[in-house]
Design a protein around this motif. Structure first.
Motif, short mmCIF file in Angstrom:
data_model
loop_
_atom_site.label_atom_id
_atom_site.label_comp_id
_atom_site.label_asym_id
_atom_site.label_seq_id
_atom_site.Cartn_x
_atom_site.Cartn_y
_atom_site.Cartn_z
N ALA A 131 33.47 -84.25 -61.09
CA ALA A 131 32.05 -83.95 -61.28
C ALA A 131 31.83 -82.44 -61.41
O ALA A 131 31.04 -81.99 -62.25
N ALA A 132 32.51 -81.65 -60.58
CA ALA A 132 32.37 -80.20 -60.66
C ALA A 132 32.89 -79.68 -61.99
O ALA A 132 32.27 -78.81 -62.63
N GLY A 133 34.03 -80.20 -62.43
CA GLY A 133 34.58 -79.78 -63.73
C GLY A 133 33.68 -80.17 -64.88
O GLY A 133 33.47 -79.38 -65.82
N THR A 134 33.11 -81.37 -64.82
CA THR A 134 32.20 -81.82 -65.86
C THR A 134 30.94 -80.95 -65.90
O THR A 134 30.49 -80.54 -66.97
N ALA A 135 30.39 -80.66 -64.73
CA ALA A 135 29.20 -79.80 -64.67
C ALA A 135 29.52 -78.41 -65.22
O ALA A 135 28.71 -77.83 -65.97
N PHE A 136 30.68 -77.89 -64.88
CA PHE A 136 31.08 -76.58 -65.38
C PHE A 136 31.18 -76.58 -66.91
O PHE A 136 30.69 -75.66 -67.57
N VAL A 137 31.79 -77.61 -67.46
CA VAL A 137 31.96 -77.69 -68.92
C VAL A 137 30.62 -77.82 -69.63
O VAL A 137 30.36 -77.17 -70.63
N TRP A 138 29.72 -78.67 -69.10
CA TRP A 138 28.47 -78.94 -69.79
C TRP A 138 27.41 -77.87 -69.58
O TRP A 138 26.52 -77.71 -70.43
N ILE B 51 32.09 -78.38 -79.09
CA ILE B 51 33.09 -77.71 -78.26
C ILE B 51 33.00 -78.22 -76.82
O ILE B 51 34.03 -78.43 -76.17
N LYS B 52 31.79 -78.43 -76.34
CA LYS B 52 31.64 -78.99 -74.99
C LYS B 52 32.25 -80.39 -74.92
O LYS B 52 32.90 -80.74 -73.93
N LEU B 53 32.05 -81.19 -75.96
CA LEU B 53 32.61 -82.53 -75.99
C LEU B 53 34.13 -82.48 -76.01
O LEU B 53 34.79 -83.25 -75.31
N ALA B 54 34.70 -81.58 -76.79
CA ALA B 54 36.15 -81.43 -76.84
C ALA B 54 36.69 -80.99 -75.47
O ALA B 54 37.72 -81.50 -75.00
N SER B 55 36.00 -80.07 -74.83
CA SER B 55 36.42 -79.62 -73.49
C SER B 55 36.34 -80.76 -72.48
O SER B 55 37.21 -80.91 -71.62
N PHE B 56 35.30 -81.57 -72.58
CA PHE B 56 35.16 -82.72 -71.69
C PHE B 56 36.28 -83.73 -71.93
O PHE B 56 36.82 -84.30 -70.97
N VAL C 189 39.30 -83.08 -72.97
CA VAL C 189 40.52 -82.51 -72.37
C VAL C 189 40.50 -82.72 -70.87
O VAL C 189 41.51 -83.10 -70.27
N LEU C 190 39.35 -82.50 -70.25
CA LEU C 190 39.21 -82.73 -68.81
C LEU C 190 39.44 -84.21 -68.48
O LEU C 190 40.13 -84.54 -67.51
N LEU C 191 38.91 -85.10 -69.29
CA LEU C 191 39.07 -86.53 -69.08
C LEU C 191 40.54 -86.94 -69.20
O LEU C 191 41.05 -87.71 -68.37
N ILE C 192 41.23 -86.41 -70.18
CA ILE C 192 42.66 -86.71 -70.35
C ILE C 192 43.45 -86.19 -69.15
O ILE C 192 44.38 -86.86 -68.68
N ALA C 193 43.08 -85.02 -68.64
CA ALA C 193 43.78 -84.47 -67.48
C ALA C 193 43.59 -85.33 -66.25
O ALA C 193 44.48 -85.40 -65.39
#
Length: 82
Positions: free
Chosen positions: A20-27, A42-47, A49-53
Protein backbone atom coordinates in the motif's frame (compact mmCIF):
# COMPACT_ATOMS: atom_id res chain seq x y z
CA UNK A 1 -0.10 -24.18 16.10
CA UNK A 2 -1.55 -20.81 16.93
CA UNK A 3 1.93 -19.28 16.64
CA UNK A 4 2.16 -20.37 13.00
CA UNK A 5 -1.14 -18.66 12.18
CA UNK A 6 -0.15 -15.56 14.15
CA UNK A 7 3.15 -15.27 12.27
CA UNK A 8 1.33 -15.83 8.97
CA UNK A 9 -1.11 -12.98 9.71
CA UNK A 10 1.69 -10.67 10.84
CA UNK A 11 3.63 -11.38 7.64
CA UNK A 12 0.50 -10.75 5.53
CA UNK A 13 -0.18 -7.45 7.27
CA UNK A 14 3.47 -6.42 6.82
CA UNK A 15 3.41 -7.13 3.07
CA UNK A 16 0.02 -5.43 2.64
CA UNK A 17 1.29 -2.27 4.36
CA UNK A 18 4.48 -2.24 2.28
CA UNK A 19 2.47 -2.75 -0.93
CA UNK A 20 0.00 0.00 0.00
CA UNK A 21 2.83 2.42 0.82
CA UNK A 22 4.59 1.62 -2.46
CA UNK A 23 1.37 2.04 -4.42
CA UNK A 24 0.64 5.37 -2.75
CA UNK A 25 4.18 6.53 -3.47
CA UNK A 26 3.90 5.58 -7.16
CA UNK A 27 0.47 7.15 -7.68
CA UNK A 28 0.93 10.36 -5.67
CA UNK A 29 4.31 11.54 -6.90
CA UNK A 30 4.38 14.16 -9.63
CA UNK A 31 8.05 13.86 -10.60
CA UNK A 32 10.36 10.85 -10.29
CA UNK A 33 13.97 10.83 -9.11
CA UNK A 34 15.31 11.69 -12.58
CA UNK A 35 13.04 14.71 -12.85
CA UNK A 36 10.64 13.18 -15.38
CA UNK A 37 7.03 14.24 -15.02
CA UNK A 38 4.85 11.25 -14.13
CA UNK A 39 2.03 10.76 -16.63
CA UNK A 40 -0.75 8.23 -16.13
CA UNK A 41 1.01 5.73 -18.42
CA UNK A 42 4.30 6.01 -16.54
CA UNK A 43 2.51 5.64 -13.21
CA UNK A 44 0.74 2.55 -14.54
CA UNK A 45 4.03 1.06 -15.74
CA UNK A 46 5.61 1.75 -12.34
CA UNK A 47 2.65 0.13 -10.61
CA UNK A 48 2.95 -2.96 -12.82
CA UNK A 49 6.65 -3.26 -11.91
CA UNK A 50 5.70 -3.00 -8.24
CA UNK A 51 2.98 -5.62 -8.74
CA UNK A 52 5.40 -8.01 -10.44
CA UNK A 53 7.88 -7.53 -7.59
CA UNK A 54 5.21 -8.50 -5.07
CA UNK A 55 4.30 -11.73 -6.85
CA UNK A 56 7.17 -13.56 -5.11
CA UNK A 57 6.02 -12.72 -1.56
CA UNK A 58 2.43 -13.61 -2.53
CA UNK A 59 3.55 -17.02 -3.78
CA UNK A 60 5.50 -17.59 -0.56
CA UNK A 61 2.46 -16.59 1.53
CA UNK A 62 0.17 -18.96 -0.40
CA UNK A 63 2.62 -21.84 0.09
CA UNK A 64 2.85 -20.96 3.79
CA UNK A 65 -0.98 -20.94 3.99
CA UNK A 66 -1.18 -24.39 2.40
CA UNK A 67 1.43 -25.75 4.82
CA UNK A 68 -0.49 -24.28 7.77
CA UNK A 69 -3.73 -25.82 6.55
CA UNK A 70 -2.10 -29.23 6.11
CA UNK A 71 -0.54 -29.09 9.58
CA UNK A 72 -3.87 -27.97 11.07
CA UNK A 73 -5.81 -30.78 9.37
CA UNK A 74 -3.22 -33.38 10.45
CA UNK A 75 -3.40 -32.18 14.07
CA UNK A 76 -7.19 -32.18 13.94
CA UNK A 77 -7.20 -35.76 12.59
CA UNK A 78 -4.81 -36.90 15.33
CA UNK A 79 -7.02 -35.35 18.00
CA UNK A 80 -10.11 -37.12 16.63
CA UNK A 81 -8.35 -40.48 16.65
CA UNK A 82 -7.44 -40.18 20.32
Amino acid sequence: MKKLWLFWWIANIFWAVIFAAGTAFVWLREVDGAGAIQTFEIKLASFLVLLIAFIIPVIIQVIWLIVNLIIYSNNKTKLQQV
